[in-house]
Design an enzyme around this catalytic site. Structure first.
Site: not given
Length: 227
Positions: A9-11, A67, A70
């Site tokens: 995930s980006h987070s 997610d 990228s």
């Protein structure tokens, strides 16, 4: 050992939250978060995903879920660079729903490809085998109506227990509440029924192990899903 999962995930917080949820469904499955950048920013990091993949693989391979686009590219690059790219699969699935479904499948002993398919499956679909051919047995149906007496009904943990109870059986099982119906192997499908304490569900099973499948679900209900 079981197939491991990597949540890309980006987070970091989002990845860790999905890991926490999946772990509730499948306590014996290794689920590793790979979220955010090393400095705490939003993004995905190749080295972090690579390390998470190494941690998740106990010998049966790993499925990666992501997610955003990228994150998918990062996950696919990590898999491509493995010594054995066939030891990991990037699943094209909704992150939370796919992680829950994959975790339950892995908990039940499914292999790498089956865990990936579970992540990608549409929980709204309840395909039926025609004339029992796919299950190698007659299509006679075993049917039983059960009352839910546990406090939370078919919510997350009871739904996971029900789905896992069918592991290893040659049976197709459907659970219905009113006009709604779900594949008993789908945790998300079961949760989508919204079945609560006091509701009466109908269990229908076909296949060589249909009777055993219904008996396992009955036993779970009688135990109040171990609440």
């Amino acid at each position: 050992m079981s197939v491991g999962l990597v949540i890309v995930s980006h987070s970091a917080a989002l990845a860790e939250g999905v890991v926490e949820l999946a772990a509730q469904m499948a306590p014996d499955v290794v689920v590793v978060a790979a979220g955010g950048l090393p400095g705490g920013g939003i993004g995905t990091d190749y080295e972090r995903v690579s390390a998470a993949l190494s941690d998740a693989d106990s010998g049966d391979g790993s499925v990666l879920l992501y997610d955003l686009g990228s994150a998918q590219m990062t996950a696919e690059l990590v898999v491509e660079m493995l010594g054995d790219p066939n030891s990991a699969v990037v699943a094209d699935a909704a992150l939370v729903e796919g992680a829950v479904a994959a975790a339950v499948a892995a908990q039940g002993g499914a292999d790498l490809r089956a865990v990936a398919r579970a992540a990608e499956a549409d929980p709204r679909q309840s395909p039926r085998a025609e004339d029992g051919d796919e299950l190698g047995g007659p299509a006679e149906e075993v049917r039983e109506e059960l009352e839910l007496t546990n406090d939370v009904g078919l919510h997350a943990r009871p739904a996971a227990l029900l789905a896992r109870s069918l592991t290893g059986l040659q049976a197709e099982v459907l659970i219905s509440l009113g006009e709604q119906e779900a594949d008993a192997a789908s945790v998300l499908g079961l949760m989508g029924l919204g079945a609560r304490k006091g509701d009466r569900i109908v269990v229908r099973a076909t296949g060589p192990d249909a009777t055993q499948a219904v008996a396992r679900i009955r036993e779970l209900a009688e135990r109040h899903f171990d609440e």
